[in-house]
Design an enzyme around this catalytic site. Structure first.
Site, short mmCIF file in Angstrom:
data_model
loop_
_atom_site.label_atom_id
_atom_site.label_comp_id
_atom_site.label_asym_id
_atom_site.label_seq_id
_atom_site.Cartn_x
_atom_site.Cartn_y
_atom_site.Cartn_z
N ASN A 56 0.71 -0.37 0.57
CA ASN A 56 0.14 0.00 -0.02
C ASN A 56 0.71 1.10 0.48
O ASN A 56 0.26 2.49 -0.29
CB ASN A 56 -1.09 -0.11 1.52
CG ASN A 56 -1.25 1.07 1.71
OD1 ASN A 56 -2.34 1.45 0.96
ND2 ASN A 56 -1.56 1.96 2.43
N TYR B 225 2.89 9.81 -11.36
CA TYR B 225 1.77 9.06 -10.00
C TYR B 225 1.11 8.02 -11.17
O TYR B 225 1.18 7.07 -10.67
CB TYR B 225 1.34 10.10 -9.74
CG TYR B 225 0.17 9.49 -8.56
CD1 TYR B 225 1.29 8.84 -7.20
CD2 TYR B 225 -1.36 9.52 -8.40
CE1 TYR B 225 0.34 8.32 -6.06
CE2 TYR B 225 -1.92 8.59 -7.56
CZ TYR B 225 -1.24 8.33 -6.25
OH TYR B 225 -1.98 7.24 -5.83
N LYS C 193 0.81 4.19 -11.38
CA LYS C 193 -0.62 3.55 -10.38
C LYS C 193 -0.95 2.29 -11.79
O LYS C 193 -2.19 1.37 -11.13
CB LYS C 193 -1.98 4.24 -9.89
CG LYS C 193 -1.28 4.92 -8.51
CD LYS C 193 -0.68 3.68 -7.74
CE LYS C 193 -0.42 4.57 -6.38
NZ LYS C 193 -0.49 3.40 -5.76
P1 NAD Z 1 -0.40 8.40 2.38
O1 NAD Z 1 0.36 9.66 2.63
O2 NAD Z 1 -0.77 8.97 4.29
O3 NAD Z 1 0.54 7.17 3.87
C1 NAD Z 1 1.65 6.62 3.08
C2 NAD Z 1 1.86 5.55 3.07
O4 NAD Z 1 2.83 5.21 2.42
C3 NAD Z 1 2.74 5.87 4.74
O5 NAD Z 1 3.11 4.87 6.03
C4 NAD Z 1 4.14 5.96 4.39
O6 NAD Z 1 5.07 5.56 5.38
C5 NAD Z 1 4.63 4.78 3.62
N1 NAD Z 1 5.33 5.43 2.49
C6 NAD Z 1 5.66 6.91 1.74
N2 NAD Z 1 7.32 6.79 0.88
C7 NAD Z 1 7.64 5.45 1.54
C8 NAD Z 1 8.98 4.46 1.48
N3 NAD Z 1 9.33 5.02 0.29
N4 NAD Z 1 9.23 3.95 1.72
C9 NAD Z 1 8.36 3.06 3.04
N5 NAD Z 1 7.33 3.84 3.19
C10 NAD Z 1 6.90 4.80 2.52
O7 NAD Z 1 -0.64 8.08 1.67
P2 NAD Z 1 -2.51 7.22 2.05
O8 NAD Z 1 -3.30 8.40 1.31
O9 NAD Z 1 -2.62 6.52 2.94
O10 NAD Z 1 -2.05 6.38 0.79
C11 NAD Z 1 -1.62 5.36 0.56
C12 NAD Z 1 -2.14 4.45 -0.76
O11 NAD Z 1 -2.87 5.01 -1.21
C13 NAD Z 1 -0.80 4.75 -1.39
O12 NAD Z 1 -0.32 4.40 -2.79
C14 NAD Z 1 -1.89 6.07 -2.25
O13 NAD Z 1 -0.88 6.09 -4.07
C15 NAD Z 1 -3.29 5.33 -2.87
N6 NAD Z 1 -3.98 6.13 -3.33
C16 NAD Z 1 -4.50 7.35 -2.17
C17 NAD Z 1 -5.59 8.09 -2.37
C18 NAD Z 1 -5.77 9.04 -2.02
O14 NAD Z 1 -6.61 9.92 -1.74
N7 NAD Z 1 -5.22 9.60 -0.06
C19 NAD Z 1 -6.06 8.01 -3.87
C20 NAD Z 1 -5.51 6.98 -4.31
C21 NAD Z 1 -4.40 5.94 -4.34
#
Ligand code: NAD
Length: 251
Positions: free
Chosen positions: A92, A158, A162
């Site tokens: 994730n 990005y 994905k």
């Molecule tokens: P967030 O930024 O709140 O959390 C991201 C997590 O990934 C954190 O736990 C962080 O420690 C970890 N992380 C980031 N870079 C890292 C690295 N280099 N090494 C190890 N860990 C790393 O993000 P979120 O919004 O909870 O997103 C989680 C997933 O959902 C991501 O893959 C994101 O692309 C995807 N996503 C999010 C959204 C949204 O609207 N929030 C929409 C579509 C997809």
């Protein structure tokens, strides 16, 4: 309890969608090892979880997610603590730098792919090795994004990364199905996390208004999708990317 006795790993579990998923898995009886990018955020997340229920079987680590040896050691170590089992692996962690193409360097592009694609591949590979060895399969789940289908106003790295997660998931589902390993993805719509809080709000507000359900998605909504897909309720489901996006196909 949908996941009683299941052994799981979750990358990007220290906050946002990953944290909500770790919590949902623990509430449903799983043992969870999660990963974050910084020790202090991992420790803070662990403290929050232990404050809810000190008996939960949960640990947190910081590991380079695209380093095969480090990931193999981490997943194997957790499996060895649980009779050699790994039932569910959730990949994730992700980054969304939103940099315009004229400012996006080749190194930055590669870094996005390193976190969003290579790390997912490495996690899938390590999980596959453990799940094949245990003989009765397992479940691999990856986090994609609505942007793979619709793009994003800036930051071509990005959405394309994905898209790769979506097709990696689809391909592995075909390859690993005969081993009893299900592989699915969840594609969140705009979800209320720190990642979205850091994006320009002029992007976000219109998306909320345009979504048929007229709302942003909550991290718990995505966690529920991971809960369903990780459980035996989804035992005949593989190769899908489940969109959880308030109907945001009209974004
Ligand atoms: P967030 O930024 O709140 O959390 C991201 C997590 O990934 C954190 O736990 C962080 O420690 C970890 N992380 C980031 N870079 C890292 C690295 N280099 N090494 C190890 N860990 C790393 O993000 P979120 O919004 O909870 O997103 C989680 C997933 O959902 C991501 O893959 C994101 O692309 C995807 N996503 C999010 C959204 C949204 O609207 N929030 C929409 C579509 C997809």
């Amino acid at each position: 309890m949908l996941l009683k006795g299941k052994v799981a790993v979750v990358t990007g579990g220290s906050r946002g969608i990953g944290f909500a998923t770790v919590k949902a898995y623990l509430e449903n009886g799983a043992s969870v090892l999660f990963f974050g990018s910084k020790q202090e955020t991992v420790d803070a997340a662990l403290a929050k979880l232990k404050a809810i229920d000190a008996s939960w079987d949960v640990e947190g680590q910081v590991v380079n997610l695209s380093d095969y040896d480090a990931m193999k050691a981490a997943y194997t170590g957790w499996a060895n603590k649980h009779g050699g089992r790994l039932d569910i692996a959730i990949h994730n962690a992700g980054i969304s730098p939103a940099t315009k193409i004229q400012d996006l360097t080749v190194d930055q592009f590669k870094n996005t792919y390193d976190v969003n694609v290579t790390a997912v591949f490495v996690g899938c590979k390590v999980a596959t090795e453990l799940m094949r060895a245990q003989g009765d399969g397992g479940v691999i789940l990856n986090t994609a994004s609505y942007t793979a289908a619709y793009g994003a106003p800036t930051g071509c790295d990005y959405p394309s990364s994905k898209g790769a997660v979506h097709t990696l998931t689809r391909g592995l589902a075909r390859e690993l199905g005969p081993d009893g390993i299900r592989v699915c993805a969840v594609a969140p719509g705009v979800t209320r996390t720190d990642m979205v809080a850091s994006l320009p709000q002029e992007w976000i507000k219109p998306l909320e208004a345009k979504a048929p359900l007229k709302k942003l998605v909550e991290p718990e909504d995505i966690a529920n999708a991971f809960l369903f897909l990780g459980s035996d309720m989804a035992k005949s489901v593989t190769g899908v990317t489940l969109h959880v996006d308030a109907g945001g196909t009209n974004y």
